[in-house]
Design a protein around this motif. Sequence first.
Motif, PDB file in Angstrom:
ATOM      1  N   THR A  29      20.015 -10.553  28.342  1.00  0.00           N
ATOM      2  CA  THR A  29      20.807 -11.345  27.412  1.00  0.00           C
ATOM      3  C   THR A  29      20.061 -12.645  27.123  1.00  0.00           C
ATOM      4  O   THR A  29      19.014 -12.924  27.726  1.00  0.00           O
ATOM      5  CB  THR A  29      22.188 -11.672  28.011  1.00  0.00           C
ATOM      6  OG1 THR A  29      21.996 -12.468  29.187  1.00  0.00           O
ATOM      7  CG2 THR A  29      22.958 -10.415  28.349  1.00  0.00           C
ATOM      8  N   HIS A  30      20.597 -13.455  26.233  1.00  0.00           N
ATOM      9  CA  HIS A  30      19.936 -14.708  25.855  1.00  0.00           C
ATOM     10  C   HIS A  30      19.777 -15.658  27.042  1.00  0.00           C
ATOM     11  O   HIS A  30      18.895 -16.498  27.061  1.00  0.00           O
ATOM     12  CB  HIS A  30      20.707 -15.399  24.728  1.00  0.00           C
ATOM     13  CG  HIS A  30      22.048 -15.913  25.147  1.00  0.00           C
ATOM     14  ND1 HIS A  30      23.136 -15.074  25.289  1.00  0.00           N
ATOM     15  CD2 HIS A  30      22.460 -17.140  25.494  1.00  0.00           C
ATOM     16  CE1 HIS A  30      24.173 -15.789  25.693  1.00  0.00           C
ATOM     17  NE2 HIS A  30      23.791 -17.049  25.826  1.00  0.00           N
ATOM     18  N   ASP A  31      20.625 -15.500  28.064  1.00  0.00           N
ATOM     19  CA  ASP A  31      20.522 -16.386  29.227  1.00  0.00           C
ATOM     20  C   ASP A  31      19.735 -15.772  30.383  1.00  0.00           C
ATOM     21  O   ASP A  31      19.722 -16.297  31.488  1.00  0.00           O
ATOM     22  CB  ASP A  31      21.914 -16.829  29.694  1.00  0.00           C
ATOM     23  CG  ASP A  31      22.801 -15.663  30.108  1.00  0.00           C
ATOM     24  OD1 ASP A  31      22.340 -14.504  30.070  1.00  0.00           O
ATOM     25  OD2 ASP A  31      23.957 -15.915  30.474  1.00  0.00           O
ATOM     26  N   GLY A  32      19.067 -14.642  30.131  1.00  0.00           N
ATOM     27  CA  GLY A  32      18.177 -14.054  31.123  1.00  0.00           C
ATOM     28  C   GLY A  32      18.813 -13.067  32.076  1.00  0.00           C
ATOM     29  O   GLY A  32      18.126 -12.494  32.915  1.00  0.00           O
ATOM     30  N   ARG A  33      20.123 -12.845  31.974  1.00  0.00           N
ATOM     31  CA  ARG A  33      20.776 -11.853  32.824  1.00  0.00           C
ATOM     32  C   ARG A  33      20.565 -10.471  32.235  1.00  0.00           C
ATOM     33  O   ARG A  33      20.427 -10.314  31.029  1.00  0.00           O
ATOM     34  CB  ARG A  33      22.272 -12.141  32.936  1.00  0.00           C
ATOM     35  CG  ARG A  33      22.576 -13.410  33.718  1.00  0.00           C
ATOM     36  CD  ARG A  33      24.058 -13.627  33.867  1.00  0.00           C
ATOM     37  NE  ARG A  33      24.645 -13.844  32.542  1.00  0.00           N
ATOM     38  CZ  ARG A  33      25.908 -13.611  32.244  1.00  0.00           C
ATOM     39  NH1 ARG A  33      26.732 -13.132  33.137  1.00  0.00           N
ATOM     40  NH2 ARG A  33      26.362 -13.852  31.023  1.00  0.00           N
ATOM     41  N   ARG A  38      25.761  -7.916  33.299  1.00  0.00           N
ATOM     42  CA  ARG A  38      26.726  -8.763  32.596  1.00  0.00           C
ATOM     43  C   ARG A  38      28.034  -8.034  32.397  1.00  0.00           C
ATOM     44  O   ARG A  38      29.098  -8.625  32.354  1.00  0.00           O
ATOM     45  CB  ARG A  38      26.117  -9.157  31.245  1.00  0.00           C
ATOM     46  CG  ARG A  38      27.017  -9.917  30.327  1.00  0.00           C
ATOM     47  CD  ARG A  38      26.264 -10.226  29.063  1.00  0.00           C
ATOM     48  NE  ARG A  38      26.056  -9.027  28.287  1.00  0.00           N
ATOM     49  CZ  ARG A  38      26.584  -8.812  27.097  1.00  0.00           C
ATOM     50  NH1 ARG A  38      27.333  -9.724  26.548  1.00  0.00           N
ATOM     51  NH2 ARG A  38      26.337  -7.713  26.455  1.00  0.00           N
TER      52      ARG A  38
END
Length: 103
Positions: A29-33, A38
Motif C-alpha cells: 500500500t502507499h504506506d508500505g504495508r 492490511r
Amino acid sequence: MRDWLKGQIVAVETGILSFDAVFLPFMLTHDGRTVSGRGGALFNVGDPERVEFFAEGRPATHDEIVASISSGMPTLREMAERDGPDAVAELGRMYDKAMELMP
C-alpha cells in the motif's frame, strides 16, 4: 526470479493457484504495508453510475447479457467453493447485484 515468476503465472493460468495467493503478499500500500496484511479490498471503485452491455459491436440484448453472465457462473462458483462458504455467499450477493443492473 524470472523462472519463479513464470512458474507462478503458469500456476495461476491453470487454476492451481489464485492470482491473489501468488501476488497479494508482495503488493504494498502507499504506506508500505502489504495489501494482504492490511485486510479488505485491494481497491474499491464504488457503485456504478450506469452500465452498458455490448455484443459484436452493438448494444447487447437482454438474452445475450444473461447468456454471457450465465456461461461464466460455473467457473466462478467452482472458484468460490474452493475458497469456502463465505466466498460462495459473496458470489451470490454479487450475482444478485449484477442482476439488478440488467436492462
